[in-house]
Design a protein around this motif. Structure first.
Motif, PDB file in Angstrom:
ATOM      1  N   GLU A   8       0.828  -1.200   0.000  1.00 33.99           N
ATOM      2  CA  GLU A   8       0.000   0.000   0.000  1.00 33.99           C
ATOM      3  C   GLU A   8       0.870   1.260   0.000  1.00 33.99           C
ATOM      4  N   SER A   9       0.388   2.280  -0.690  1.00 35.34           N
ATOM      5  CA  SER A   9       1.085   3.568  -0.696  1.00 35.34           C
ATOM      6  C   SER A   9       0.985   4.224   0.671  1.00 35.34           C
ATOM      7  N   GLN A  10       2.031   4.935   1.032  1.00 37.92           N
ATOM      8  CA  GLN A  10       2.023   5.724   2.256  1.00 37.92           C
ATOM      9  C   GLN A  10       1.702   7.192   1.974  1.00 37.92           C
ATOM     10  N   VAL A  79      -8.252   0.266   1.209  1.00 40.57           N
ATOM     11  CA  VAL A  79      -7.100  -0.614   0.982  1.00 40.57           C
ATOM     12  C   VAL A  79      -6.856  -0.778  -0.515  1.00 40.57           C
ATOM     13  N   PHE A  80      -7.928  -0.978  -1.282  1.00 39.03           N
ATOM     14  CA  PHE A  80      -7.799  -1.110  -2.736  1.00 39.03           C
ATOM     15  C   PHE A  80      -7.132   0.131  -3.330  1.00 39.03           C
ATOM     16  N   THR A  81      -7.607   1.289  -2.919  1.00 39.38           N
ATOM     17  CA  THR A  81      -7.074   2.535  -3.455  1.00 39.38           C
ATOM     18  C   THR A  81      -5.609   2.710  -3.089  1.00 39.38           C
ATOM     19  N   ARG A  82      -5.257   2.384  -1.853  1.00 40.54           N
ATOM     20  CA  ARG A  82      -3.858   2.489  -1.423  1.00 40.54           C
ATOM     21  C   ARG A  82      -2.963   1.541  -2.230  1.00 40.54           C
ATOM     22  N   ARG A  83      -3.467   0.351  -2.513  1.00 37.30           N
ATOM     23  CA  ARG A  83      -2.659  -0.622  -3.258  1.00 37.30           C
ATOM     24  C   ARG A  83      -2.494  -0.219  -4.715  1.00 37.30           C
TER      25      ARG A  83
END
Length: 289
Positions: A8-10, A79-83
């Motif tokens: 996941e993006s930070q 979570v999907f968006t972060r990934r």
């Protein structure tokens, strides 16, 4: 899409339910105007004023209110968006290094609901996802995914990923200096010509979204599943200017296009997917869109 193994993006800022966003009932538009005016004339952080308004109008400390109203950071769509964002960061870093011989500076993605302050003015959920070059941030209300499925008939995880990738495409344009050139040129044009230039910019962002998908798939052959590409192309067609105009007013005005027709958007997204080459995305040099 298979994203289980994607980090996941930070670079995500979650303003939902807090005072980073303006969607809560406790902060009125008057407070927003005062906050933005204070920022412009006195250099005061507008968040400080809105935080104070939240305390005065709320029943508990700001942090408690924020935590109570904000959706969990582990909900499925977050979570999907972060990934997806994390994958775009790694993929564009590779593209910048191998094709452009430079480093990629990732944007921040802001999750919000209702409305939120940006360097480009107040962002509204009704605007849909957008990129602000002034602060290098992508803004999205995750409720747009529901609208994409219900209103536009374009469901599926890759359709949602395409939405994010398109906005990241605008960030790439900003990093490469395309955005500044377009803005400067638009100021010297009439409205019809400026609209045509905007169409080319949006189609290039579609192509760059396709380049991301192709490059990411080469790096991870398991990323895309059967039917994913079709989901993305269907989403591109669903938000073409001609289709949106026909839905809203019953007729089409090509001179007012700012994003391109459904056919054009599909064509340029497909071009990026099939080529995986950023050099194929020069919509400004193309004679026919």
């Amino acid at each position: 899409m298979r994203l289980d193994d994607e980090a996941e993006s930070q670079h995500v800022e979650d303003r939902r339910g807090g005072f980073g966003g303006l969607g809560g009932k406790s902060i009125g538009i008057g407070t927003v105007i005062i906050a933005l005016a204070a920022s412009y004339f006195f250099g005061i952080d507008p968040m400080l004023i809105m935080q104070g308004a939240s305390v005065l109008q709320g029943s508990g400390p700001p942090q408690q209110q924020q935590q109570a109203n904000r959706p969990p950071a582990t909900d499925q769509m977050t979570v999907f968006t972060r990934r997806v964002l994390g994958n775009t960061e790694r993929t564009w870093q590779h593209i910048f290094e191998t094709q452009l011989n430079r480093r990629y500076a990732p944007p921040t993605l802001v999750l919000f609901s209702g409305a939120t302050p940006t360097a480009c003015g107040t962002g509204q959920s009704a605007m849909g996802p957008f990129y602000c070059p002034g602060d290098q941030k992508v803004y999205i209300d995750l409720a747009f995914y529901d609208e994409l499925r219900q209103r536009f008939g374009a469901g599926g995880d890759f359709a949602q990923a395409y939405v994010i990738a398109h906005e990241i495409g605008h960030h790439v344009q900003n990093l490469l200096g395309v955005s500044d050139k377009v803005d400067n040129a638009r100021r010297r044009m009439g409205q019809a010509q400026a609209n045509q230039l905007s169409v080319r910019m949006e189609l290039q962002a579609d192509c760059l979204a396709g380049v991301w998908a192709a490059t990411a798939q080469r790096a991870n052959q398991q990323l895309l599943e059967p039917g994913d590409i079709e989901e993305g192309l269907k989403a591109a067609a669903a938000i073409g200017d001609d289709r949106l105009q026909r839905q809203s007013q019953g007729y089409v005005v090509p001179e007012a296009f700012t994003h391109g027709s459904s056919e054009q958007r599909v064509r340029w997204l497909r071009r990026g997917i099939e080529s995986g080459d950023i050099r194929k995305c020069d919509a400004f040099a193309a004679r026919d869109l």
